[in-house]
Design an enzyme around this catalytic site. Structure first.
Site, PDB file in Angstrom:
ATOM      1  N   TYR A  24       1.055  -1.104  -0.066  1.00 50.31           N
ATOM      2  CA  TYR A  24      -0.120  -0.046   0.033  1.00 50.31           C
ATOM      3  C   TYR A  24       0.961   1.067  -0.057  1.00 50.31           C
ATOM      4  O   TYR A  24       0.640   2.243  -0.699  1.00 50.31           O
ATOM      5  CB  TYR A  24      -0.880  -0.189   1.257  1.00 50.31           C
ATOM      6  N   ASN A  47     -13.364  -1.306  -4.262  1.00 47.60           N
ATOM      7  CA  ASN A  47     -13.163  -1.620  -5.134  1.00 47.60           C
ATOM      8  C   ASN A  47     -13.604  -3.104  -5.757  1.00 47.60           C
ATOM      9  O   ASN A  47     -13.552  -3.853  -5.234  1.00 47.60           O
ATOM     10  CB  ASN A  47     -11.636  -1.843  -5.863  1.00 47.60           C
ATOM     11  N   CYS A  54      -6.684  -5.592  -7.166  1.00 44.73           N
ATOM     12  CA  CYS A  54      -6.213  -5.122  -5.827  1.00 44.73           C
ATOM     13  C   CYS A  54      -5.854  -6.256  -4.788  1.00 44.73           C
ATOM     14  O   CYS A  54      -5.181  -6.032  -3.903  1.00 44.73           O
ATOM     15  CB  CYS A  54      -7.389  -4.435  -4.957  1.00 44.73           C
ATOM     16  N   HIS A  55      -5.826  -7.383  -5.205  1.00 41.66           N
ATOM     17  CA  HIS A  55      -5.263  -8.551  -4.485  1.00 41.66           C
ATOM     18  C   HIS A  55      -3.823  -8.586  -4.446  1.00 41.66           C
ATOM     19  O   HIS A  55      -3.219  -8.997  -3.629  1.00 41.66           O
ATOM     20  CB  HIS A  55      -5.873 -10.005  -4.864  1.00 41.66           C
ATOM     21  N   GLU A  82      -1.204 -17.305  -8.919  1.00 44.47           N
ATOM     22  CA  GLU A  82      -0.500 -16.232  -9.829  1.00 44.47           C
ATOM     23  C   GLU A  82       1.065 -16.551  -9.563  1.00 44.47           C
ATOM     24  O   GLU A  82       1.709 -15.918 -10.447  1.00 44.47           O
ATOM     25  CB  GLU A  82      -0.749 -14.858  -9.456  1.00 44.47           C
TER      26      GLU A  82
END
Length: 96
Positions: A24, A47, A54-55, A82
């Site tokens: 962040y 969001n 945003c993850h 991912e």
């Protein structure tokens, strides 16, 4: 026309590739608001656009932070899928 704070956050987060994360704080610094990490978190908590990953934004202390689409366990599962390795090294967390 100048972008809003929210638009700037979304623009940075959209560019985070699969398998990578930013904190962040790093997002806040990249949009010119280095002391606004909490505000970045607030923007991302609202969001629901699936094109904004945003993850891929985590806390500087190595913890996940929140995830409004299924909680922290889901966020962790998506990141692992991912290719993100955990725990994040301090270099990854701090932008090195």
């Amino acid at each position: 026309m100048s972008q809003t704070f929210k638009q700037k956050v979304y623009a940075v987060v959209k560019k985070i590739p699969k398998g990578k994360t930013l904190t962040y704080k790093q997002v806040a610094e990249s949009i010119g608001h280095p002391k606004s990490a909490r505000a970045v978190g607030t923007v991302l908590s609202k969001n629901y656009d699936p094109t904004i990953p945003c993850h891929r934004v985590v806390r500087s202390d190595g913890k996940m932070g929140g995830y409004n689409r299924g909680g922290i366990k889901k966020k962790l599962a998506i990141l692992k899928k991912e290719g993100v390795k955990f725990p994040l090294s301090s270099q990854e967390r701090d932008g090195g």
